[in-house]
Design a protein around this motif. Structure first.
Motif, PDB file in Angstrom:
ATOM      1  N   LEU A 154     -34.559  15.189 105.006  1.00  0.00           N
ATOM      2  CA  LEU A 154     -33.351  14.873 104.476  1.00  0.00           C
ATOM      3  C   LEU A 154     -33.200  15.435 103.074  1.00  0.00           C
ATOM      4  O   LEU A 154     -34.060  15.530 102.313  1.00  0.00           O
ATOM      5  CB  LEU A 154     -32.703  13.309 104.636  1.00  0.00           C
ATOM      6  N   PHE A 155     -31.746  15.643 102.718  1.00  0.00           N
ATOM      7  CA  PHE A 155     -31.809  16.051 101.443  1.00  0.00           C
ATOM      8  C   PHE A 155     -31.791  14.857 100.148  1.00  0.00           C
ATOM      9  O   PHE A 155     -30.883  13.987 100.121  1.00  0.00           O
ATOM     10  CB  PHE A 155     -30.831  16.624 100.974  1.00  0.00           C
TER      11      PHE A 155
ATOM     12  N   LEU B 120     -22.682  18.144 104.188  1.00  0.00           N
ATOM     13  CA  LEU B 120     -22.729  19.276 103.587  1.00  0.00           C
ATOM     14  C   LEU B 120     -22.452  20.660 104.402  1.00  0.00           C
ATOM     15  O   LEU B 120     -21.662  21.482 103.880  1.00  0.00           O
ATOM     16  CB  LEU B 120     -23.884  19.332 102.949  1.00  0.00           C
ATOM     17  N   ALA B 121     -23.129  20.851 105.617  1.00  0.00           N
ATOM     18  CA  ALA B 121     -23.033  22.056 106.261  1.00  0.00           C
ATOM     19  C   ALA B 121     -21.664  22.193 106.998  1.00  0.00           C
ATOM     20  O   ALA B 121     -21.020  23.269 106.776  1.00  0.00           O
ATOM     21  CB  ALA B 121     -24.262  22.095 107.415  1.00  0.00           C
TER      22      ALA B 121
ATOM     23  N   MET C 184     -31.535  21.323 114.373  1.00  0.00           N
ATOM     24  CA  MET C 184     -32.797  21.286 114.282  1.00  0.00           C
ATOM     25  C   MET C 184     -33.430  20.098 113.872  1.00  0.00           C
ATOM     26  O   MET C 184     -32.829  19.574 112.781  1.00  0.00           O
ATOM     27  CB  MET C 184     -33.498  22.605 113.573  1.00  0.00           C
TER      28      MET C 184
ATOM     29  N   MET D 174     -22.930  19.933 112.920  1.00  0.00           N
ATOM     30  CA  MET D 174     -22.356  21.329 113.258  1.00  0.00           C
ATOM     31  C   MET D 174     -21.974  21.586 114.707  1.00  0.00           C
ATOM     32  O   MET D 174     -21.864  22.717 115.120  1.00  0.00           O
ATOM     33  CB  MET D 174     -23.650  22.142 112.697  1.00  0.00           C
TER      34      MET D 174
ATOM     35  N   ARG E  11     -26.865  14.579 111.475  1.00  0.00           N
ATOM     36  CA  ARG E  11     -26.890  15.782 110.505  1.00  0.00           C
ATOM     37  C   ARG E  11     -26.755  17.135 111.160  1.00  0.00           C
ATOM     38  O   ARG E  11     -25.910  17.800 111.092  1.00  0.00           O
ATOM     39  CB  ARG E  11     -27.866  15.868 109.428  1.00  0.00           C
ATOM     40  N   ALA E  12     -27.631  17.172 112.231  1.00  0.00           N
ATOM     41  CA  ALA E  12     -27.642  18.297 113.075  1.00  0.00           C
ATOM     42  C   ALA E  12     -26.509  18.291 114.051  1.00  0.00           C
ATOM     43  O   ALA E  12     -26.092  19.491 114.270  1.00  0.00           O
ATOM     44  CB  ALA E  12     -29.117  18.390 113.598  1.00  0.00           C
TER      45      ALA E  12
END
Lengths: 240, 235
Positions: free
Chosen positions: A88-89, A100-101, A81, A153, A149-150
């Motif tokens: 963002l973190f 992270l994920a 998503m 995964m 980032r998405a």
């Protein structure tokens, strides 16, 4: 791949989605357009259950995700998503944001996740920003990191919720380019957008949502050059 | 006492009072032991307060109606009644037949009290973090707990910490009521010296100064930690 049956969503007395039935197949790039408040974002957010559907079914690979017992974390990890506000973190470096994920959810080793993160950063043209913090990046860079980032995964489908709406105009292009490349690589994508040029160029199908229903659906050619529905015509006359 | 004292007379009188209050019968030791009691009770209470505060904040933030009710009743009752009353109920009613050391029972009472305030501080800190952070975490497949501990709390700490420091300071001063259950803390020691010497000024001022110094030192330490936390906040 994703089957949506009679999806309804209301907030209190306010009905946002009034029964949407759609099918999204593998490899499709579906752009969702429509006036603000029409339920586009809500539709997208229901698909990975950031909003709980009031009624109807959402099936991902035949598995009903809005069943009370569905393993939502596992299903979500198959769907990437990208948010309008990047999300963002801020307390993690760009690379940490990306690994992270995979390390936490997929139990990937740190070294492997690292390698993958660098590949993805290269793909979005930001390999030199790996150790930067999000707050030092421009909006366009943030959004490209969010896409990376998405992608980390390895999702089967990417959901984009107005990914360029919070960007300064000169940064829209760089984000859309990344998305175009992603589409070319065969990623299944569902994109809520106001970028009509992009929808026209990249989409395999366009959904026009108004008043919480899919008012019209078709190829970009059909929707943009020969819309059938009055509301579609009205909307397009305002935005084009 | 007339107003025509020479400096010499004033000095010797003051010294005599000081001697009576603090040196005679080793009365200063009461205050030193009092400092020990105050610190012991405060430290344990702070630790308990954080644990309880965290649990209650979890209750308040959960989607479970039953847990919400527990959290609401807890904070409501604790914040709606005086801490002296709570301390006395816990000491004389709940622990009436359980012979634990007094200071531990007092710490439990203050910990329960502090927990209600800490829970509100934690809750506010967590709510101050943008919802998009949670959504991003969950959309990546992280569980609710993973999102909380990896994403939300590390960011919330910077908002929580200053308010928590304030709560610690309030708590330390609040412990000045432990005399009600027979503990000899700083306040009680000062009071005890007052009644055994019939001198009010020196023992009470000494009590005030001791509290002030403890809190000043604590403040300096906490400020250092706060600055260190800020440094990691890279812009």
């Amino acid at each position: 791949m994703i089957q949506i049956n009679n999806l309804k969503k209301s907030f209190g007395n306010h009905n946002v989605l009034n029964g949407i039935t759609e099918h999204i197949s593998q490899g499709e790039v579906v752009c969702v357009i429509g006036p603000s408040g029409s339920g586009k974002s809500t539709f997208l957010r229901c698909i990975n259950r950031l909003e709980e559907a009031t009624d109807g079914e959402i099936l991902v690979d035949g598995e009903m995700i809005n069943a009370p017992k569905a393993d939502i974390d596992r299903i979500r990890s198959k769907m990437g998503m990208v948010f309008q506000q990047f999300n963002l973190f801020p307390h993690m470096t760009v690379k940490k944001n990306i690994i992270l994920a995979p390390t936490l959810v997929k139990k990937m080793s740190e070294a492997e996740a690292d390698k993958k993160a660098m590949e993805l950063l290269k793909r979005v043209g930001l390999e030199d920003k790996a150790s930067a913090y999000p707050n030092s990046l421009s909006g366009g860079q943030k959004q490209r990191v969010a896409i990376a980032r998405a992608l980390a995964m390895e999702p089967e489908i990417m959901l984009f919720d107005e990914p360029t709406s919070a960007l300064d105009p000169e940064m829209v292009g760089e984000v859309l380019d990344v998305m175009k490349n992603l589409a070319k690589a065969g990623m299944t994508m569902l994109i809520v957008t106001h970028e009509m040029g992009f929808a026209r160029e990249v989409a395999t199908r366009v959904l026009f949502i108004d008043n919480g229903v899919v008012a019209e659906s078709g190829t970009p050619e059909e929707i943009f050059t020969n819309p059938q529905n009055e509301r579609t015509k009205l909307f397009l006359s305002k935005v084009l | 006492m007339n107003s025509f004292l020479t400096f010499g007379e004033w000095y010797s009188q003051t010294f005599a009072t000081f001697y009576r209050c603090f040196i005679k019968e080793n009365r200063y030791r009461l205050l030193i032991e009092g400092v020990g009691v105050t610190i012991k009770v405060s430290l344990l209470a702070i630790a308990l307060g954080i644990v309880i505060g965290f649990l209650i904040a979890t209750c308040n933030l959960s989607n479970n109606k039953f847990l919400n009710a527990i959290g609401r009743i807890y904070t409501g009752v604790i914040r709606g009644t005086p801490s002296v009353t709570q301390l006395m109920i816990i000491y004389f009613v709940i622990f009436a037949t359980i012979k634990w050391p007094k200071w531990i029972i007092a710490s439990i009472a203050f910990g329960i009290n502090s927990g209600a305030y800490v829970s509100e501080i934690i809750r506010a800190g967590i709510l101050s973090i943008d919802r998009g952070q949670t959504e991003a975490g969950r959309s990546l497949g992280l569980s609710g707990a993973q999102t909380m501990f990896r994403i939300v709390l590390p960011q919330a700490v910077k908002n929580i910490f200053p308010a928590l420091c304030n709560e610690f300071i309030v708590l330390i001063k609040e412990t000045a009521i432990v005399g009600y259950v027979g503990l000899m803390d700083i306040q009680k020691a000062g009071d005890f010296i007052k009644s055994s010497t019939f001198e009010a000024f020196m023992p009470l001022i000494a009590t005030a100064i001791i509290y002030y110094v403890i809190i000043k030192l604590l403040n300096i330490g906490l400020k250092r930690i706060e600055e260190a936390l800020r440094k990691s906040d890279i812009r």
